[in-house]
Design a protein around this motif. Sequence first.
Motif, PDB file in Angstrom:
ATOM      1  N   ARG A  39      42.950  34.198  48.581  1.00  0.00           N
ATOM      2  CA  ARG A  39      42.136  34.285  49.810  1.00  0.00           C
ATOM      3  C   ARG A  39      40.900  35.143  49.584  1.00  0.00           C
ATOM      4  O   ARG A  39      39.835  34.853  50.118  1.00  0.00           O
ATOM      5  CB  ARG A  39      42.968  34.788  50.967  1.00  0.00           C
ATOM      6  CG  ARG A  39      44.034  33.747  51.350  1.00  0.00           C
ATOM      7  CD  ARG A  39      44.470  33.868  52.759  1.00  0.00           C
ATOM      8  NE  ARG A  39      45.549  32.945  53.040  1.00  0.00           N
ATOM      9  CZ  ARG A  39      45.429  31.881  53.831  1.00  0.00           C
ATOM     10  NH1 ARG A  39      44.295  31.601  54.417  1.00  0.00           N
ATOM     11  NH2 ARG A  39      46.478  31.108  54.057  1.00  0.00           N
ATOM     12  N   ALA A  40      41.003  36.167  48.758  1.00  0.00           N
ATOM     13  CA  ALA A  40      39.835  36.995  48.440  1.00  0.00           C
ATOM     14  C   ALA A  40      38.851  36.217  47.562  1.00  0.00           C
ATOM     15  O   ALA A  40      37.641  36.366  47.710  1.00  0.00           O
ATOM     16  CB  ALA A  40      40.263  38.278  47.740  1.00  0.00           C
ATOM     17  N   ARG A  41      39.384  35.412  46.663  1.00  0.00           N
ATOM     18  CA  ARG A  41      38.513  34.622  45.773  1.00  0.00           C
ATOM     19  C   ARG A  41      37.890  33.433  46.483  1.00  0.00           C
ATOM     20  O   ARG A  41      36.896  32.879  46.038  1.00  0.00           O
ATOM     21  CB  ARG A  41      39.305  34.116  44.565  1.00  0.00           C
ATOM     22  CG  ARG A  41      39.694  35.179  43.575  1.00  0.00           C
ATOM     23  CD  ARG A  41      40.286  34.561  42.316  1.00  0.00           C
ATOM     24  NE  ARG A  41      41.384  33.646  42.587  1.00  0.00           N
ATOM     25  CZ  ARG A  41      42.676  34.000  42.650  1.00  0.00           C
ATOM     26  NH1 ARG A  41      43.013  35.265  42.456  1.00  0.00           N
ATOM     27  NH2 ARG A  41      43.610  33.102  42.893  1.00  0.00           N
ATOM     28  N   GLY A  42      38.515  33.000  47.578  1.00  0.00           N
ATOM     29  CA  GLY A  42      38.001  31.846  48.316  1.00  0.00           C
ATOM     30  C   GLY A  42      38.549  30.522  47.821  1.00  0.00           C
ATOM     31  O   GLY A  42      38.023  29.472  48.175  1.00  0.00           O
ATOM     32  N   ASP A  43      39.640  30.552  47.038  1.00  0.00           N
ATOM     33  CA  ASP A  43      40.200  29.299  46.540  1.00  0.00           C
ATOM     34  C   ASP A  43      41.630  29.071  47.027  1.00  0.00           C
ATOM     35  O   ASP A  43      42.416  28.372  46.405  1.00  0.00           O
ATOM     36  CB  ASP A  43      40.139  29.239  45.005  1.00  0.00           C
ATOM     37  CG  ASP A  43      40.857  30.389  44.316  1.00  0.00           C
ATOM     38  OD1 ASP A  43      41.573  31.148  44.991  1.00  0.00           O
ATOM     39  OD2 ASP A  43      40.703  30.524  43.089  1.00  0.00           O
ATOM     40  N   ALA A  44      41.953  29.621  48.197  1.00  0.00           N
ATOM     41  CA  ALA A  44      43.297  29.487  48.763  1.00  0.00           C
ATOM     42  C   ALA A  44      43.510  28.091  49.336  1.00  0.00           C
ATOM     43  O   ALA A  44      42.575  27.456  49.827  1.00  0.00           O
ATOM     44  CB  ALA A  44      43.506  30.527  49.859  1.00  0.00           C
ATOM     45  N   GLU A  45      44.739  27.644  49.272  1.00  0.00           N
ATOM     46  CA  GLU A  45      45.167  26.426  49.953  1.00  0.00           C
ATOM     47  C   GLU A  45      45.507  26.798  51.396  1.00  0.00           C
ATOM     48  O   GLU A  45      45.669  27.985  51.721  1.00  0.00           O
ATOM     49  CB  GLU A  45      46.398  25.835  49.263  1.00  0.00           C
ATOM     50  CG  GLU A  45      46.193  25.495  47.805  1.00  0.00           C
ATOM     51  CD  GLU A  45      45.243  24.323  47.603  1.00  0.00           C
ATOM     52  OE1 GLU A  45      45.220  23.408  48.458  1.00  0.00           O
ATOM     53  OE2 GLU A  45      44.515  24.321  46.592  1.00  0.00           O
ATOM     54  N   LEU A 102      46.908  44.169  37.032  1.00  0.00           N
ATOM     55  CA  LEU A 102      46.863  43.710  38.421  1.00  0.00           C
ATOM     56  C   LEU A 102      45.898  44.554  39.234  1.00  0.00           C
ATOM     57  O   LEU A 102      45.098  44.033  40.007  1.00  0.00           O
ATOM     58  CB  LEU A 102      48.259  43.756  39.050  1.00  0.00           C
ATOM     59  CG  LEU A 102      48.328  43.506  40.563  1.00  0.00           C
ATOM     60  CD1 LEU A 102      47.870  42.091  40.891  1.00  0.00           C
ATOM     61  CD2 LEU A 102      49.714  43.758  41.087  1.00  0.00           C
ATOM     62  N   PHE A 103      45.937  45.871  39.048  1.00  0.00           N
ATOM     63  CA  PHE A 103      45.052  46.744  39.805  1.00  0.00           C
ATOM     64  C   PHE A 103      43.595  46.551  39.378  1.00  0.00           C
ATOM     65  O   PHE A 103      42.693  46.661  40.203  1.00  0.00           O
ATOM     66  CB  PHE A 103      45.493  48.202  39.687  1.00  0.00           C
ATOM     67  CG  PHE A 103      46.795  48.464  40.388  1.00  0.00           C
ATOM     68  CD1 PHE A 103      46.878  48.482  41.770  1.00  0.00           C
ATOM     69  CD2 PHE A 103      47.956  48.664  39.658  1.00  0.00           C
ATOM     70  CE1 PHE A 103      48.074  48.711  42.417  1.00  0.00           C
ATOM     71  CE2 PHE A 103      49.166  48.894  40.296  1.00  0.00           C
ATOM     72  CZ  PHE A 103      49.230  48.909  41.674  1.00  0.00           C
ATOM     73  N   ASP A 104      43.363  46.243  38.114  1.00  0.00           N
ATOM     74  CA  ASP A 104      42.008  45.917  37.664  1.00  0.00           C
ATOM     75  C   ASP A 104      41.508  44.664  38.361  1.00  0.00           C
ATOM     76  O   ASP A 104      40.362  44.602  38.813  1.00  0.00           O
ATOM     77  CB  ASP A 104      41.963  45.716  36.144  1.00  0.00           C
ATOM     78  CG  ASP A 104      42.189  47.004  35.380  1.00  0.00           C
ATOM     79  OD1 ASP A 104      41.934  48.087  35.949  1.00  0.00           O
ATOM     80  OD2 ASP A 104      42.625  46.912  34.214  1.00  0.00           O
ATOM     81  N   ASP A 105      42.361  43.646  38.454  1.00  0.00           N
ATOM     82  CA  ASP A 105      41.987  42.404  39.137  1.00  0.00           C
ATOM     83  C   ASP A 105      41.683  42.659  40.608  1.00  0.00           C
ATOM     84  O   ASP A 105      40.717  42.116  41.155  1.00  0.00           O
ATOM     85  CB  ASP A 105      43.103  41.361  39.022  1.00  0.00           C
ATOM     86  CG  ASP A 105      43.296  40.849  37.607  1.00  0.00           C
ATOM     87  OD1 ASP A 105      42.379  41.046  36.763  1.00  0.00           O
ATOM     88  OD2 ASP A 105      44.363  40.250  37.334  1.00  0.00           O
ATOM     89  N   ASP A 108      38.359  44.210  40.956  1.00  0.00           N
ATOM     90  CA  ASP A 108      37.285  43.254  40.674  1.00  0.00           C
ATOM     91  C   ASP A 108      37.073  42.234  41.779  1.00  0.00           C
ATOM     92  O   ASP A 108      35.932  41.914  42.120  1.00  0.00           O
ATOM     93  CB  ASP A 108      37.564  42.514  39.362  1.00  0.00           C
ATOM     94  CG  ASP A 108      37.449  43.403  38.139  1.00  0.00           C
ATOM     95  OD1 ASP A 108      36.856  44.503  38.249  1.00  0.00           O
ATOM     96  OD2 ASP A 108      37.973  42.999  37.091  1.00  0.00           O
ATOM     97  N   GLU A 109      38.141  41.704  42.320  1.00  0.00           N
ATOM     98  CA  GLU A 109      38.015  40.592  43.265  1.00  0.00           C
ATOM     99  C   GLU A 109      38.345  40.934  44.703  1.00  0.00           C
ATOM    100  O   GLU A 109      38.136  40.121  45.596  1.00  0.00           O
ATOM    101  CB  GLU A 109      38.923  39.428  42.836  1.00  0.00           C
ATOM    102  CG  GLU A 109      40.401  39.707  43.031  1.00  0.00           C
ATOM    103  CD  GLU A 109      41.296  38.583  42.555  1.00  0.00           C
ATOM    104  OE1 GLU A 109      42.427  38.507  43.060  1.00  0.00           O
ATOM    105  OE2 GLU A 109      40.890  37.805  41.686  1.00  0.00           O
ATOM    106  N   GLY A 110      38.863  42.135  44.942  1.00  0.00           N
ATOM    107  CA  GLY A 110      39.353  42.490  46.256  1.00  0.00           C
ATOM    108  C   GLY A 110      38.285  42.636  47.325  1.00  0.00           C
ATOM    109  O   GLY A 110      37.119  42.895  47.042  1.00  0.00           O
ATOM    110  N   ILE A 111      38.737  42.440  48.545  1.00  0.00           N
ATOM    111  CA  ILE A 111      37.873  42.603  49.731  1.00  0.00           C
ATOM    112  C   ILE A 111      38.427  43.776  50.537  1.00  0.00           C
ATOM    113  O   ILE A 111      39.545  43.712  51.044  1.00  0.00           O
ATOM    114  CB  ILE A 111      37.856  41.326  50.591  1.00  0.00           C
ATOM    115  CG1 ILE A 111      37.248  40.157  49.825  1.00  0.00           C
ATOM    116  CG2 ILE A 111      37.121  41.576  51.895  1.00  0.00           C
ATOM    117  CD1 ILE A 111      37.328  38.830  50.547  1.00  0.00           C
TER     118      ILE A 111
END
Length: 113
Positions: A39-45, A102-105, A108-111
């Motif tokens: 959902r943060a990346r914008g590619d959620a189903e 995981l925390f790095d990701d 990087d991508e979190g909102i």
Amino acid sequence: MRTIADLSRSEQRGVNDLKQAIGRRLPERRVRMTVFGSRARGDAEADSDMDVLLEVDTDRLAFPDKQRLREIASEISLASGIILSLLVVDRQTMRERGDFSLFDDIRDEGIAV
């Protein structure tokens, strides 16, 4: 980098409801929220869950408080129709495990909410 404005209205409402409910029911706890994952990346189903990192500003969060946070998320999930999957961490957990990829990701991508 995406912001909360990039989430759908129902996603925004879900995380805002979660934040408000935590503030009402656990006012003694300062919590920082970050949406991560699809959902943060914008590619959620349509049926994707919403991953939320809750960083609780305390050295060690007691198990009953973790349960209360999960109960709040369950209530918001039922009301919003979006499954909220929590990753709850306190300061000690971040010291012990904060270097996991995981925390790095998430950084990087979190909102931030």
